[in-house]
Design a protein around this motif. Sequence first.
Motif, PDB file in Angstrom:
ATOM      1  N   ASN A   1       0.839  -1.183   0.063  1.00 56.79           N
ATOM      2  CA  ASN A   1      -0.073   0.102   0.005  1.00 56.79           C
ATOM      3  C   ASN A   1       0.823   1.283  -0.005  1.00 56.79           C
ATOM      4  O   ASN A   1       0.400   2.358  -0.272  1.00 56.79           O
ATOM      5  CB  ASN A   1      -1.040   0.092   1.223  1.00 56.79           C
ATOM      6  CG  ASN A   1      -2.146  -0.903   0.898  1.00 56.79           C
ATOM      7  OD1 ASN A   1      -2.479  -1.193  -0.155  1.00 56.79           O
ATOM      8  ND2 ASN A   1      -2.684  -1.256   1.991  1.00 56.79           N
ATOM      9  N   SER A   2       2.004   1.300   0.179  1.00 52.83           N
ATOM     10  CA  SER A   2       2.959   2.445   0.239  1.00 52.83           C
ATOM     11  C   SER A   2       3.563   2.412  -1.250  1.00 52.83           C
ATOM     12  O   SER A   2       4.516   3.317  -1.385  1.00 52.83           O
ATOM     13  CB  SER A   2       4.161   2.053   1.467  1.00 52.83           C
ATOM     14  OG  SER A   2       3.536   2.156   2.566  1.00 52.83           O
TER      15      SER A   2
ATOM     16  N   TYR B   1       5.777   0.198  -2.706  1.00 51.32           N
ATOM     17  CA  TYR B   1       7.075  -0.545  -2.759  1.00 51.32           C
ATOM     18  C   TYR B   1       6.905  -1.909  -3.352  1.00 51.32           C
ATOM     19  O   TYR B   1       5.884  -2.427  -2.981  1.00 51.32           O
ATOM     20  CB  TYR B   1       7.661  -0.670  -1.378  1.00 51.32           C
ATOM     21  CG  TYR B   1       8.271   0.792  -0.912  1.00 51.32           C
ATOM     22  CD1 TYR B   1       9.617   1.093  -0.841  1.00 51.32           C
ATOM     23  CD2 TYR B   1       7.566   1.934  -0.126  1.00 51.32           C
ATOM     24  CE1 TYR B   1      10.135   2.052  -0.764  1.00 51.32           C
ATOM     25  CE2 TYR B   1       8.042   2.859  -0.062  1.00 51.32           C
ATOM     26  CZ  TYR B   1       9.283   3.093  -0.029  1.00 51.32           C
ATOM     27  OH  TYR B   1      10.073   4.354   0.184  1.00 51.32           O
TER      28      TYR B   1
END
Length: 353
Positions: free
Chosen positions: A255-256, A258
């Motif tokens: 969700n970031s 990455y």
Amino acid sequence: MSDLKTPIDQPGLILTPGSAGWWDSERVSSPQVLYCPDGTWRMWYYGRDASFDRQINLPTGRCGLAMSADGINWQRVPGSLTMGAVFEPHPDPSRFDSAHVGVSNVYFHDGLYWMWYFGGDRTVVEMGEFKAKGLNMRPGCAISRDGIKWVRLESTYRGAFLDLGKVGEFDALFCAWPQVLPDDDGMWKMYYHTLNPKRGFLVGLAISTDGFHWEKVGEILAAGEPGSFDERGIGTRHVLKINRQYVMFYEGVNNSGYHSIGLAISDDGIHWQKEKGEQAGGSIFSPAQKGSGRWDARAVGTPCVVALDDGSFRLYYIGANEGGHDELSSQHQIGLAVSAGTNFRQWQRWGEI
């Protein structure tokens, strides 16, 4: 065109963008590596120069070739197409691959190199406030005797071998990044992925009896649990047979934003079980440490795994740095990791102490 040595402070890095005037002077991405019958290593990959259509917000564009004696130090091979490319968008605007292309699988079979690739046309897709050109991507195939000059094979869907799913189906947006596996039973399997606006990135499968006419099986792998490295879904992947099992190395995104590489195992190539890895979020190969400034600190992806004669493996991948906000503002480059002996669940970047 000189060989590249891995910088001491950038372990893993083996291919950077080309110099000014080359088709790949802005970015290089998605290595597809073969150890060839003549004893050389060949890497096909896609990328673009800064003048390529910016409305296509992907690292795709054209495709090129590099060669190596050891699979580590690479030299570009000039193609006859735009700025040294060996494969590029089709000039016919009615075709599926008229705006951009990307290589996603190459293998050697019956004396020919077979390239499975994907492409999109100039249609602009709107999803809420988001607009992008070329997202309705489909898979194509081309063949070559030398890996440099390619001839496209024609199929049913404006030249493509699969069409988009119908409205409401999981792969209605695109069917892209195909990998084709000629199987021991005479069947062919095509793994691809798509983006579903509600469910994230999903992996699909199609099967064939001849490698030319395909029937979709459907969705076979989806996003992981909250907090996992693939909680937003699964994209590019490489499936190969190891010890009579199907092993999938796949790229997941959290969700970031990455990207990491994970592992799934199957007995039939259709039904898959994810394996939890020892690195962040359950992955088996993760980006370099956040804030490190390393070339692959935001993303590692597009895995291509090569089995060596000694039982060990090489993992070729793309890395992206931190600081970008989309595909075109981050820097894509190509890297190499090596397995811990025959253990394909543990990896170390090439040149890492």
